[in-house]
Design a protein around this motif. Structure first.
Motif, PDB file in Angstrom:
ATOM      1  N   ARG A 168      23.274  16.875  22.192  1.00  0.00           N
ATOM      2  CA  ARG A 168      24.103  16.699  20.999  1.00  0.00           C
ATOM      3  C   ARG A 168      23.853  15.302  20.439  1.00  0.00           C
ATOM      4  O   ARG A 168      24.004  14.311  21.170  1.00  0.00           O
ATOM      5  CB  ARG A 168      25.578  16.880  21.353  1.00  0.00           C
ATOM      6  CG  ARG A 168      26.479  16.812  20.123  1.00  0.00           C
ATOM      7  CD  ARG A 168      27.919  17.078  20.505  1.00  0.00           C
ATOM      8  NE  ARG A 168      28.084  18.411  21.060  1.00  0.00           N
ATOM      9  CZ  ARG A 168      28.990  18.707  21.999  1.00  0.00           C
ATOM     10  NH1 ARG A 168      29.776  17.779  22.481  1.00  0.00           N
ATOM     11  NH2 ARG A 168      29.090  19.937  22.449  1.00  0.00           N
ATOM     12  N   HIS A 169      23.418  15.251  19.215  1.00  0.00           N
ATOM     13  CA  HIS A 169      23.099  13.957  18.612  1.00  0.00           C
ATOM     14  C   HIS A 169      23.542  13.911  17.164  1.00  0.00           C
ATOM     15  O   HIS A 169      23.659  14.945  16.513  1.00  0.00           O
ATOM     16  CB  HIS A 169      21.590  13.704  18.655  1.00  0.00           C
ATOM     17  CG  HIS A 169      21.044  13.573  20.035  1.00  0.00           C
ATOM     18  ND1 HIS A 169      21.385  12.544  20.872  1.00  0.00           N
ATOM     19  CD2 HIS A 169      20.197  14.352  20.729  1.00  0.00           C
ATOM     20  CE1 HIS A 169      20.762  12.687  22.022  1.00  0.00           C
ATOM     21  NE2 HIS A 169      20.033  13.783  21.959  1.00  0.00           N
ATOM     22  N   THR A 170      23.700  12.706  16.683  1.00  0.00           N
ATOM     23  CA  THR A 170      23.897  12.544  15.252  1.00  0.00           C
ATOM     24  C   THR A 170      22.521  12.534  14.591  1.00  0.00           C
ATOM     25  O   THR A 170      21.522  12.235  15.226  1.00  0.00           O
ATOM     26  CB  THR A 170      24.631  11.242  14.942  1.00  0.00           C
ATOM     27  OG1 THR A 170      24.793  11.164  13.525  1.00  0.00           O
ATOM     28  CG2 THR A 170      23.817  10.036  15.402  1.00  0.00           C
ATOM     29  N   HIS A 171      22.500  12.917  13.313  1.00  0.00           N
ATOM     30  CA  HIS A 171      21.210  12.926  12.626  1.00  0.00           C
ATOM     31  C   HIS A 171      21.127  11.840  11.561  1.00  0.00           C
ATOM     32  O   HIS A 171      20.135  11.726  10.872  1.00  0.00           O
ATOM     33  CB  HIS A 171      20.966  14.296  11.992  1.00  0.00           C
ATOM     34  CG  HIS A 171      22.055  14.706  11.042  1.00  0.00           C
ATOM     35  ND1 HIS A 171      23.296  15.087  11.477  1.00  0.00           N
ATOM     36  CD2 HIS A 171      22.083  14.776   9.699  1.00  0.00           C
ATOM     37  CE1 HIS A 171      24.052  15.372  10.432  1.00  0.00           C
ATOM     38  NE2 HIS A 171      23.349  15.199   9.342  1.00  0.00           N
ATOM     39  N   LEU A 172      22.210  11.065  11.425  1.00  0.00           N
ATOM     40  CA  LEU A 172      22.221  10.032  10.391  1.00  0.00           C
ATOM     41  C   LEU A 172      21.862   8.675  10.988  1.00  0.00           C
ATOM     42  O   LEU A 172      22.454   8.249  11.976  1.00  0.00           O
ATOM     43  CB  LEU A 172      23.604   9.953   9.747  1.00  0.00           C
ATOM     44  CG  LEU A 172      24.028  11.207   8.978  1.00  0.00           C
ATOM     45  CD1 LEU A 172      25.395  10.997   8.358  1.00  0.00           C
ATOM     46  CD2 LEU A 172      23.004  11.563   7.917  1.00  0.00           C
ATOM     47  N   ALA A 173      20.885   8.026  10.369  1.00  0.00           N
ATOM     48  CA  ALA A 173      20.459   6.710  10.827  1.00  0.00           C
ATOM     49  C   ALA A 173      20.786   5.693   9.755  1.00  0.00           C
ATOM     50  O   ALA A 173      20.799   6.021   8.575  1.00  0.00           O
ATOM     51  CB  ALA A 173      18.960   6.722  11.103  1.00  0.00           C
ATOM     52  N   PRO A 174      21.057   4.441  10.157  1.00  0.00           N
ATOM     53  CA  PRO A 174      21.275   3.410   9.139  1.00  0.00           C
ATOM     54  C   PRO A 174      19.991   3.206   8.340  1.00  0.00           C
ATOM     55  O   PRO A 174      18.898   3.450   8.838  1.00  0.00           O
ATOM     56  CB  PRO A 174      21.625   2.164   9.946  1.00  0.00           C
ATOM     57  CG  PRO A 174      21.267   2.459  11.350  1.00  0.00           C
ATOM     58  CD  PRO A 174      21.178   3.929  11.515  1.00  0.00           C
ATOM     59  N   ASP A 175      20.139   2.770   7.089  1.00  0.00           N
ATOM     60  CA  ASP A 175      18.968   2.634   6.235  1.00  0.00           C
ATOM     61  C   ASP A 175      17.955   1.663   6.817  1.00  0.00           C
ATOM     62  O   ASP A 175      16.766   1.903   6.780  1.00  0.00           O
ATOM     63  CB  ASP A 175      19.390   2.185   4.834  1.00  0.00           C
ATOM     64  CG  ASP A 175      20.038   3.334   4.087  1.00  0.00           C
ATOM     65  OD1 ASP A 175      19.682   4.497   4.411  1.00  0.00           O
ATOM     66  OD2 ASP A 175      20.901   3.085   3.225  1.00  0.00           O
ATOM     67  N   ASP A 176      18.444   0.561   7.371  1.00  0.00           N
ATOM     68  CA  ASP A 176      17.537  -0.401   7.980  1.00  0.00           C
ATOM     69  C   ASP A 176      17.961  -0.628   9.422  1.00  0.00           C
ATOM     70  O   ASP A 176      18.885  -1.394   9.689  1.00  0.00           O
ATOM     71  CB  ASP A 176      17.575  -1.725   7.206  1.00  0.00           C
ATOM     72  CG  ASP A 176      16.614  -2.730   7.820  1.00  0.00           C
ATOM     73  OD1 ASP A 176      15.858  -2.342   8.740  1.00  0.00           O
ATOM     74  OD2 ASP A 176      16.631  -3.890   7.382  1.00  0.00           O
ATOM     75  N   PRO A 177      17.311   0.030  10.351  1.00  0.00           N
ATOM     76  CA  PRO A 177      17.764  -0.045  11.749  1.00  0.00           C
ATOM     77  C   PRO A 177      17.616  -1.440  12.319  1.00  0.00           C
ATOM     78  O   PRO A 177      18.276  -1.788  13.298  1.00  0.00           O
ATOM     79  CB  PRO A 177      16.833   0.937  12.473  1.00  0.00           C
ATOM     80  CG  PRO A 177      16.040   1.646  11.425  1.00  0.00           C
ATOM     81  CD  PRO A 177      16.126   0.857  10.164  1.00  0.00           C
TER      82      PRO A 177
END
Lengths: 526, 394
Positions: A351-360
């Motif tokens: 189970r994971h989120t699929h949203l990443a910050p724009d600039d990791p």
């Protein structure tokens, strides 16, 4: 005088009938009484002797005279028992004479049936084995024959015995193979047995087969060479000497047994060659045997591997499942059951989120989540449960997928077009108002057609045009009256003079659409 | 030439990462149900087996001929929020009855290669009759038949059972339906993945079931334990870890190992002061999504999260959140119709909070407390200014 008919046609119809009737028990027991007597070289039995013989072979139930008489009658009828008059006995009464004047003995067919029965029982009991010792014996007898043939002074009777022994071993080999193969196939099929026993049996079989296959190769060569040596000395000479050694009795009134003897020997020798050194360099049957053994080893190994996969867990899988079933039934809550399911099977999804910050890389790993930049969550998701897809581009562009999508879209559009056209085609000239309601696609097609027709000059009041690709032809006549046509679509209503329209598919070879009917024309020009 | 080589390597790496995530999402991957992923895994099996062994200590078996790949997942803390789900209807989770029937069925199926739905039902009745704690299966009961069919369909989904004639759901209607099955005993055995055999344990004990005896190397145990969590869980908070795990996860060497594993799986590692999480941008390796579209509970969860985040660090009582939902109902009359019946609001509150809990964003209780990773989803103030006024939902 070998019989040309195949074996399955030569079995006498009622040969084994005695084993299948209601009285099969008694019939078979009586056959056994005869068989045992024959072993003691007693050829014929009287009624009383048969009766007395029954307990000796283990039949302890009382047998009435009638049933024994019936049985003997039945066996006689099947041709298994011969009946002869006994003239030697003394009779004190007529009744006694009637009952006891007969001698019973097994006929030839009866002997064969009895031997067949014994053989069948033997096979049922035997476990079936391939004995390398049989192969050794065959090699030894062949070597002996080689020596005997080399020695002119050797005893012909010795040659005969050696040939008989050789044939006996060959027969043993053949029946051993049949039995063993049967057992092997059963073993390979039989998966449901107790795993422990199964494993033991299979492991033992594999060890045995491995030994057998290892021994087989060298023995096979030895035998083939021995066969070649004997053949060099002459098989016919061999059999001629064996015939002399057999010392067959020639009885008056019967055919000379010698040709038949030689014929059988030749057949048996051919059988031996088939097995070890086939004429014409074909495939020896013993090689098939080796192949079967080898593939059986592989199959058994595989079965064992599957089994050890089950047994890897130390106890049987079935017991594990049963234990789990009990645990599930006694679980406190469904949630506890879910936990047990996960623990026992490991069949859960990540189970994971699929949203990443724009600039990791914007902040270092020591930053708190509370002060790090968040991810972009579509505002529409908060309000409508839909994200504005246009806001973010797909991260990975999969061109094959896009191409496929385009292809699909093109196909879909093509189909829609076809459909729109077919919907527009009219059965003949109709008023424009007949298209009372149209979908958007068909409507724009219709507009296109009307526009094309209206731009060409009228001839005789009639305007003709066709679509750019020539698929459809349209014929337009001005309305005969001042009616208006209302064509409704999802987007609105088209109001136009109520033209007379004819739309048809232009077919190859058909230059122009069917001309309008004259009554319409008159109406139009009126 | 080198460009081509490195391009091919990169492509293989991408494919392998996809295969890893497919296995993380479906630890029993079958050719029948997921052909694309199955062939991907089969193609890279030689590298995937040691990869999982190295990073997670999970055994991967790829049976290319038999048409399945099985990743035997083990966790020291099995999760109660990822149940087996029915394959019909609303995909409701299995209940205890269904789990139990599933297991009894598996045990009965191990003894033969071919069977029919009727014979199997008979054996199920017999097998449950002799077990005192398992309620006896009654094929005349509709509810039992439903549970039976659900268990069978699950076995079929895993390929342990194949209907060669007829269709399983026919049994729902009448108990004399004819369905012929072929059994794959090996695959049945492979359904069990726990390191300890249940039948050798004295009683129901999940902790004992997942005990692993394999480790005598601490570094390996720490590596496996952390990578497993990151590959499987939505967030890993440092305060949930043991002292040794935390030291490993924050140390230079440990971080390098973890980052490598996560990135080889095609995931993005997010490291923060309070913990770490792996992001799956393609949402391949996940059983559900958050935030999600077209899901009222997920949408509500986002809504509630705003309220809970706004109150941080104070916890928010459930009643406040219930009011928030009631206000939303009033605000948008057409919204969430199915939850407007009696008790619907409470149900929606429960489901929305469960979503947040599953993604480890809140701690449930009388009052709801936010967890650090929730801050990722905070509405950005700059963005909200640009947000157009929401149209009325239809």
């Amino acid at each position: 005088m070998s019989d040309a008919r195949p074996a399955f046609r030569r079995v006498p119809a009622d040969m084994f009938a005695f084993t299948t009737t209601e009285r099969a028990d008694l019939h078979t027991a009586v056959m056994q009484v005869f068989g045992e007597a024959a072993e003691r070289l007693r050829a014929a039995l009287t009624f009383d002797e048969v009766l007395a013989g029954l307990p000796e072979i283990g039949w302890h139930e009382p047998v009435s005279d009638e049933s024994l008489e019936y049985t003997l009658g039945a066996l006689h009828k099947h041709g298994l028992v011969d009946r002869t008059q006994n003239h030697a006995a003394h009779y004190t009464s007529a009744a006694e004479y009637e009952r006891r004047n007969l001698h019973y003995s097994l006929s030839r067919k009866g002997e064969a049936a009895y031997q067949g029965l014994l053989h069948a029982l033997d096979l049922l009991d035997s476990s079936g084995a391939l004995q390398t010792s049989v192969l050794d014996a065959i090699a030894a007898r062949l070597a002996e024959l080689d020596t005997l043939l080399g020695d002119e002074g050797a005893d012909d009777r010795r040659v005969h015995t050696a040939v008989t022994e050789l044939e006996g071993h060959l027969t043993a080999l053949r029946s051993g193979v049949v039995r063993f193969n049967g057992r092997l196939q059963r073993l390979l099929r039989d998966e449901g047995a107790d795993p422990a026993v199964f494993q033991e049996v299979k492991q033992a079989t594999i060890a045995y087969l491995t030994d057998f296959v290892t021994g087989l190769d060298t023995r096979r060569l030895t035998i083939a060479e021995a066969v070649a040596r004997v053949e060099e000395r002459g098989v016919e000479a061999l059999h001629a000497r064996a015939l002399r050694g057999a010392d067959l009795p020639v009885l008056p009134g019967q055919a000379d047994p010698a040709p038949r003897f030689l014929e059988r020997r030749a057949a048996r020798w051919a059988g031996l060659r088939d097995w070890f050194r086939p004429a014409g360099g074909g495939r020896a049957r013993v090689e098939d045997l080796a192949d079967t053994a080898r593939s059986a080893i592989v199959a058994l190994m595989r079965a064992l591997e599957r089994l050890s996969e089950t047994r890897r867990r130390g106890s049987s899988t079935a017991a594990d499942f049963r234990t789990l079933a009990r645990w599930f039934s006694t679980a406190e809550t469904d949630e506890a059951a879910h936990e047990l399911w996960a623990a026992a099977t490991g069949l859960w999804s990540a189970r994971h989120t699929h949203l990443a910050p724009d600039d990791p890389t914007a902040v270092g790993p020591g930053t708190s989540w509370f002060s790090a930049p968040g991810v972009h969550v579509s505002p529409l998701l908060r309000t409508h449960g839909q994200s504005d897809r246009a806001a973010r581009t797909a991260r990975v562009r999969d061109t094959t997928e896009i191409r496929e999508q385009r292809r699909q879209r093109a196909l879909r559009e093509r189909l829609e077009l076809e459909e729109a056209w077919s919907r527009l085609a009219t059965p003949g000239p109709v008023r424009l108002s007949a298209f009372a309601r149209l979908d958007q696609g068909s409507f724009s097609r219709l507009l296109e057609l009307l526009a094309r027709a209206l731009t060409v000059p009228a001839r005789d009041g009639e305007r003709r045009a066709s679509t750019a690709d020539g698929r459809l032809d349209v014929v337009l006549l001005p309305p005969p009256d001042h009616h208006l046509a209302y064509v409704r679509t999802a987007r609105g209503v088209l109001v136009a003079p109520d033209f007379i329209v004819s739309i048809s598919e232009s077919r190859p070879g058909q230059a122009a659409p069917v001309p309008l009917r004259t009554d319409f024309r008159r109406e139009a020009t009126a | 030439m080198t460009d081509l080589r490195s391009e091919l390597d990169r492509q293989r790496g991408t494919e392998r990462a996809q295969a890893i995530r497919a296995l993380l999402a479906r630890p029993l991957l079958t050719r029948a149900a997921d052909p694309d992923d199955f062939f991907l895994v089969a193609r890279h099996a030689a590298e995937l087996v040691p990869w999982f062994e190295e990073h997670t200590g999970w055994r991967l078996s790829v049976e290319a001929r038999q048409g399945y790949a099985r990743l035997a997942k083990v966790s020291a803390r099995p999760d109660g929020t990822r149940p087996a789900r029915r394959l019909r209807g609303n995909r409701d989770p299995f209940d205890r009855r269904r789990y139990a029937l599933f297991c009894v069925l598996a045990a009965e199926l191990l003894t033969g290669q071919v069977t029919t739905i009727g014979i199997l039902a008979g054996r199920l009745t017999q097998a449950t009759a002799v077990e005192p704690v398992i309620p006896t299966f009654d094929s005349a009961s509709r509810e039992d038949r439903r549970a039976y069919v659900d268990a069978l369909m699950m076995l079929e989904r895993f390929g342990a059972l194949t209907a060669t004639d007829g269709s399983t759901d026919a049994y729902l209607e009448h108990a004399d339906a004819k369905v012929l099955y072929r059994v794959d005993a090996t695959r049945l055995a492979r359904l069990l993945a726990a390191p300890q055999a249940p039948s050798r344990l004295p009683g129901p004990d999940v902790a004992a079931l997942v005990r692993e005896d394999r480790y005598d190397d601490d570094a390996e145990r720490l590596r496996h334990s952390l990578v497993r969590r990151l590959l499987d869980d939505p967030v890993v908070y440092f305060d949930e870890l043991t002292e040794a795990e935390r030291a490993y996860a924050t140390g230079v060497a440990g971080r390098r190992v973890i980052r490598a594993a996560v990135e080889e799986a095609g995931l993005q590692l997010e490291e923060r002061a309070e913990g770490m999480l792996a992001i799956d941008p393609d949402a391949v390796a996940t059983d559900e999504r958050f935030p999600a579209e077209n899901s009222v509970p997920a949408q509500t969860a986002l809504l509630l999260l705003d309220s809970i985040l706004a109150a941080h660090p104070e916890p928010v009582p459930r009643t406040v959140l219930a009011d928030r939902i009631a206000a939303r109902f009033a605000e948008l009359p057409a919204w969430a119709r199915t939850y407007r019946s009696d008790g619907g609001a409470q149900r929606l509150l429960g489901e929305a909070l469960a979503v947040l809990e599953r993604f480890k964003l809140t701690i449930d209780g009388e009052a709801i407390r936010v967890r650090p990773a929730a801050a990722r989803y905070a509405a950005a103030p700059a963005a909200s200014a640009k947000t157009p006024r929401p149209r009325r939902a239809r």
